[in-house]
Design a protein around this motif. Structure first.
Motif, PDB file in Angstrom:
ATOM      1  N   LEU A  32      -7.643   9.093  -7.310  1.00 44.92           N
ATOM      2  CA  LEU A  32      -6.267   8.728  -7.009  1.00 44.92           C
ATOM      3  C   LEU A  32      -6.199   7.925  -5.704  1.00 44.92           C
ATOM      4  CD1 LEU A  32      -3.607   9.252  -8.396  1.00 44.92           C
ATOM      5  CD2 LEU A  32      -3.310  11.285  -7.005  1.00 44.92           C
ATOM      6  N   LEU A  33      -7.074   8.286  -4.778  1.00 46.23           N
ATOM      7  CA  LEU A  33      -7.065   7.641  -3.460  1.00 46.23           C
ATOM      8  C   LEU A  33      -7.385   6.147  -3.566  1.00 46.23           C
ATOM      9  CD1 LEU A  33      -6.639   8.239  -0.494  1.00 46.23           C
ATOM     10  CD2 LEU A  33      -9.060   8.761  -0.276  1.00 46.23           C
ATOM     11  N   VAL A  34      -8.346   5.803  -4.418  1.00 45.11           N
ATOM     12  CA  VAL A  34      -8.753   4.396  -4.538  1.00 45.11           C
ATOM     13  C   VAL A  34      -7.585   3.511  -4.986  1.00 45.11           C
ATOM     14  CG1 VAL A  34     -10.257   2.785  -5.780  1.00 45.11           C
ATOM     15  CG2 VAL A  34     -11.211   4.856  -4.791  1.00 45.11           C
ATOM     16  N   PRO A  35      -6.908   3.831  -6.099  1.00 45.94           N
ATOM     17  CA  PRO A  35      -5.775   2.971  -6.482  1.00 45.94           C
ATOM     18  C   PRO A  35      -4.614   3.020  -5.492  1.00 45.94           C
ATOM     19  CG  PRO A  35      -6.038   4.780  -8.048  1.00 45.94           C
ATOM     20  CD  PRO A  35      -7.222   4.810  -7.155  1.00 45.94           C
ATOM     21  N   LEU A  36      -4.348   4.193  -4.880  1.00 50.32           N
ATOM     22  CA  LEU A  36      -3.209   4.286  -3.961  1.00 50.32           C
ATOM     23  C   LEU A  36      -3.460   3.499  -2.675  1.00 50.32           C
ATOM     24  CD1 LEU A  36      -1.925   7.958  -4.306  1.00 50.32           C
ATOM     25  CD2 LEU A  36      -1.050   5.887  -5.362  1.00 50.32           C
ATOM     26  N   LEU A  37      -4.689   3.516  -2.175  1.00 51.06           N
ATOM     27  CA  LEU A  37      -5.010   2.712  -0.989  1.00 51.06           C
ATOM     28  C   LEU A  37      -4.780   1.235  -1.300  1.00 51.06           C
ATOM     29  CD1 LEU A  37      -8.307   4.235   0.504  1.00 51.06           C
ATOM     30  CD2 LEU A  37      -6.021   4.263   1.513  1.00 51.06           C
ATOM     31  N   GLY A  38      -5.115   0.848  -2.515  1.00 51.32           N
ATOM     32  CA  GLY A  38      -4.915  -0.540  -2.917  1.00 51.32           C
ATOM     33  C   GLY A  38      -3.442  -0.886  -3.040  1.00 51.32           C
ATOM     34  N   LEU A  39      -2.667  -0.023  -3.713  1.00 53.30           N
ATOM     35  CA  LEU A  39      -1.270  -0.336  -3.998  1.00 53.30           C
ATOM     36  C   LEU A  39      -0.379  -0.243  -2.765  1.00 53.30           C
ATOM     37  CD1 LEU A  39      -0.835   1.419  -7.454  1.00 53.30           C
ATOM     38  CD2 LEU A  39      -0.601  -1.025  -6.995  1.00 53.30           C
ATOM     39  N   PHE A  40      -0.555   0.818  -1.948  1.00 53.38           N
ATOM     40  CA  PHE A  40       0.369   1.035  -0.831  1.00 53.38           C
ATOM     41  C   PHE A  40      -0.123   0.427   0.481  1.00 53.38           C
ATOM     42  CE2 PHE A  40       1.693   4.581  -3.628  1.00 53.38           C
ATOM     43  CZ  PHE A  40       3.012   4.179  -3.779  1.00 53.38           C
ATOM     44  N   LEU A  41      -1.422   0.266   0.647  1.00 49.79           N
ATOM     45  CA  LEU A  41      -1.926  -0.213   1.924  1.00 49.79           C
ATOM     46  C   LEU A  41      -2.673  -1.540   1.802  1.00 49.79           C
ATOM     47  CD1 LEU A  41      -2.951   3.348   2.991  1.00 49.79           C
ATOM     48  CD2 LEU A  41      -1.288   1.982   4.226  1.00 49.79           C
ATOM     49  N   GLY A  42      -2.657  -2.112   0.597  1.00 53.64           N
ATOM     50  CA  GLY A  42      -3.180  -3.461   0.430  1.00 53.64           C
ATOM     51  C   GLY A  42      -4.680  -3.636   0.585  1.00 53.64           C
ATOM     52  N   TYR A  43      -5.450  -2.576   0.285  1.00 54.10           N
ATOM     53  CA  TYR A  43      -6.907  -2.701   0.389  1.00 54.10           C
ATOM     54  C   TYR A  43      -7.454  -3.449  -0.818  1.00 54.10           C
ATOM     55  CZ  TYR A  43      -7.247   0.687   4.175  1.00 54.10           C
ATOM     56  OH  TYR A  43      -7.154   1.316   5.363  1.00 54.10           O
ATOM     57  N   THR A  44      -8.551  -4.201  -0.587  1.00 57.55           N
ATOM     58  CA  THR A  44      -9.282  -4.747  -1.726  1.00 57.55           C
ATOM     59  C   THR A  44     -10.005  -3.587  -2.398  1.00 57.55           C
ATOM     60  OG1 THR A  44     -11.322  -5.097  -0.495  1.00 57.55           O
ATOM     61  CG2 THR A  44      -9.712  -6.900  -0.478  1.00 57.55           C
TER      62      THR A  44
END
Lengths: 125, 164
Positions: A32-44
């Protein structure tokens, strides 16, 4: 960064949600952390995955594990046998990422997780 | 795979000889092998995808080793306790793909969240928990797919700016 604190608060909130899921479902929370970091914090995708691995190094699941152990829901021996393979396989996987494009990795990841999820939900007994 | 014993005379390995007397269990050689290989396979996925392996481990423990859903989840939490992802992390760091500050913050949030989650899950029946687990996996997949499409759009915009 001017909004460093706001960003930290956001990170903590995202991680708290992932933690609840991790404790509920006995997972590390990375799924869950991987997609959420991408969606909310703009990580590649690669950076989200690397950062998620940092969060999984300290024993974040220890409090959850203790509650499961208190109820007798831990198979210690199976766990011990799985650990060496996981470590070695993890190194191999890390090396393999260099040869794969982020787009491709995301698709593989999403497809794998979705199929697993559908099977679990439909075949629950 | 050729095993040193025939199926009729299943060899019993005493756990005590392996220094695991505390567990006091006796396991069969075949199962040990399966478990070791399972660990290796899940480990590759872990490094490849930057996940802890739990989302693959829990279903594997349930379907391959026939553990109960609660038991599989508890065992998965135990497996994730040591830093099994350390090797994979070092590979990511070598490629500069790690935000350590955010990673540490996430660890704190997940420590506390994890405890709350376990309190929610333990009183549930296994079947309900399994269904919720499936929904959780599908939700993760959908979020990831959306992110993937947003990124693809951004990449196309960048391309236009650079070449237009």
């Amino acid at each position: 960064m001017a909004d460093g604190l706001g960003r930290d608060a956001k990170t903590l909130a995202v991680a708290g949600v992932c933690g609840i899921a991790a404790g509920m479902f006995g997972v590390g929370g990375g799924a869950l952390l991987v997609p959420l970091l991408g969606l909310f914090l703009g990580y590649t995708q690669h950076r989200a995955q690397g950062t998620s691995l940092v969060a999984l190094i300290p024993p974040t699941g220890i409090l959850a594990l203790l509650s499961y152990a208190k109820e007798g829901y831990v198979s210690w021996k199976t766990g011990l046998l799985l650990i060496p393979g996981l470590f070695l396989g993890g190194v191999a996987g890390g090396i393999m990422t260099k040869r794969i494009k982020p787009e491709r990795m995301r698709q593989m990841f999403a497809a794998l997780v979705f199929v697993l999820g559908a099977l679990e939900a439909l075949l629950a007994r | 795979m050729e095993l040193p014993v025939s199926a009729s005379q299943v060899k019993i390995v005493c756990a005590r000889s392996a220094g695991l007397a505390a567990v006091g269990e006796i396991i069969r050689l075949q199962i040990t092998l399966i478990i070791l290989l399972l660990g290796l396979g899940v480990g590759v996925l872990m490094g490849l995808l930057g996940i802890g392996g739990g989302i693959v481990l829990v279903p594997a423990l349930v379907h391959v080793l026939h553990l109960d859903q609660h038991m599989a989840q508890g065992t998965s939490l135990f497996i994730l306790l040591p830093p099994v992802g350390l090797g994979a992390l070092l590979e990511y760091r070598r490629q500069g793909q790690v935000d350590f500050r955010a990673g540490v913050l996430c660890a704190v949030g997940m420590l506390l969240g994890g405890y709350a989650g376990s309190l929610i899950a333990l009183p549930m029946p296994s079947k309900t928990l399994k269904e919720l687990f499936g929904c959780f996996l599908m939700l993760s997949a959908i979020l990831l797919w959306r992110k993937s499409r947003l990124d693809a759009e951004n990449d196309r915009k960048d391309l236009k700016l650079n070449h237009g």
